[in-house]
Design a protein around this motif. Structure first.
Motif, PDB file in Angstrom:
ATOM      1  N   LEU A 155      47.832  49.790  44.312  1.00 13.89           N
ATOM      2  CA  LEU A 155      46.654  49.988  43.466  1.00 13.89           C
ATOM      3  C   LEU A 155      46.494  51.448  43.047  1.00 13.89           C
ATOM      4  O   LEU A 155      46.090  51.739  41.919  1.00 13.89           O
ATOM      5  N   CYS A 164      38.536  54.551  50.225  1.00 12.77           N
ATOM      6  CA  CYS A 164      38.991  54.094  48.911  1.00 12.77           C
ATOM      7  C   CYS A 164      37.804  53.832  48.006  1.00 12.77           C
ATOM      8  O   CYS A 164      36.740  53.402  48.462  1.00 12.77           O
ATOM      9  N   THR A 165      38.021  54.061  46.724  1.00 16.24           N
ATOM     10  CA  THR A 165      37.035  53.714  45.707  1.00 16.24           C
ATOM     11  C   THR A 165      37.796  53.329  44.437  1.00 16.24           C
ATOM     12  O   THR A 165      38.993  53.590  44.324  1.00 16.24           O
ATOM     13  N   LEU A 166      37.095  52.716  43.499  1.00 13.61           N
ATOM     14  CA  LEU A 166      37.745  52.375  42.238  1.00 13.61           C
ATOM     15  C   LEU A 166      38.115  53.643  41.484  1.00 13.61           C
ATOM     16  O   LEU A 166      37.382  54.625  41.513  1.00 13.61           O
ATOM     17  N   LEU A 197      35.809  46.815  46.210  1.00 10.98           N
ATOM     18  CA  LEU A 197      35.518  48.216  45.899  1.00 10.98           C
ATOM     19  C   LEU A 197      34.545  48.358  44.731  1.00 10.98           C
ATOM     20  O   LEU A 197      33.922  49.400  44.570  1.00 10.98           O
ATOM     21  N   GLY A 198      34.399  47.310  43.941  1.00 14.19           N
ATOM     22  CA  GLY A 198      33.405  47.311  42.879  1.00 14.19           C
ATOM     23  C   GLY A 198      31.983  47.376  43.436  1.00 14.19           C
ATOM     24  O   GLY A 198      31.054  47.781  42.750  1.00 14.19           O
ATOM     25  N   SER A 243      49.617  48.094  36.214  1.00 14.97           N
ATOM     26  CA  SER A 243      48.334  47.402  36.376  1.00 14.97           C
ATOM     27  C   SER A 243      48.526  45.908  36.572  1.00 14.97           C
ATOM     28  O   SER A 243      47.961  45.319  37.498  1.00 14.97           O
ATOM     29  N   ILE A 300      39.962  45.075  44.695  1.00 12.29           N
ATOM     30  CA  ILE A 300      39.286  45.632  43.519  1.00 12.29           C
ATOM     31  C   ILE A 300      37.852  45.105  43.461  1.00 12.29           C
ATOM     32  O   ILE A 300      36.906  45.868  43.228  1.00 12.29           O
ATOM     33  N   GLU A 301      37.694  43.809  43.671  1.00 13.56           N
ATOM     34  CA  GLU A 301      36.354  43.215  43.655  1.00 13.56           C
ATOM     35  C   GLU A 301      35.471  43.833  44.736  1.00 13.56           C
ATOM     36  O   GLU A 301      34.328  44.197  44.487  1.00 13.56           O
ATOM     37  N   LEU A 347      44.224  52.270  39.698  1.00 17.43           N
ATOM     38  CA  LEU A 347      43.047  51.427  39.831  1.00 17.43           C
ATOM     39  C   LEU A 347      42.173  51.816  41.017  1.00 17.43           C
ATOM     40  O   LEU A 347      40.997  51.468  41.062  1.00 17.43           O
ATOM     41  N   VAL A 348      42.774  52.511  41.988  1.00 19.75           N
ATOM     42  CA  VAL A 348      42.067  52.920  43.198  1.00 19.75           C
ATOM     43  C   VAL A 348      42.388  54.377  43.483  1.00 19.75           C
ATOM     44  O   VAL A 348      43.495  54.850  43.208  1.00 19.75           O
TER      45      VAL A 348
END
Length: 118
Positions: A56, A73-75, A28-29, A12, A25-26, A61-62
């Motif tokens: 990721l 892709c998604t979180l 995909l949020g 991580s 990450i931001e 995380l993804v």
């Protein structure tokens, strides 16, 4: 030297050490996105974006899935609670050490003040 191994945390923090991956990450949020759209948004090659996504994914995380020719892709579901807990524990440790240092400095100033009065 003793080396600690906490693979999920290591993966991580390694993944989050890169500004582009933090940006992914931001992004995909706010919702799922294709690798192609992410590559466009971050102005990089598709190959470069795939490498970031793989890092990721390895960290959990993804999550990605493929429908036809599009990889989306998604979180991931695991979140960052373990990482937040690790940071909080070490934040408290540093605060305690800085508080102790402040106490020592205050004592030294008081002792120095007593010496100058003599």
């Amino acid at each position: 030297m003793v080396q600690y191994l906490d693979l999920p945390l290591d993966l991580s923090f390694a993944a989050l050490s890169d500004a582009t991956r933090r940006g992914i990450i931001e992004r995909l949020g706010r919702g799922a996105a294709s690798i192609t759209s992410l590559a466009d948004q971050f102005q990089m090659t598709l190959t470069g974006m795939k490498k970031h996504i793989q890092v990721l994914e390895r960290a959990g995380l993804v999550v990605t899935w493929k429908v036809g020719r599009v990889r989306t892709c998604t979180l991931g579901n695991r979140g960052l609670s373990a990482e937040a807990a690790w940071i909080e524990t070490h934040r408290k440790l540093f605060e305690a050490r800085f508080d102790a240092l402040d106490d020592i400095i205050s004592e030294m100033k008081q002792e120095g003040g007593d010496d100058s009065a003599r």
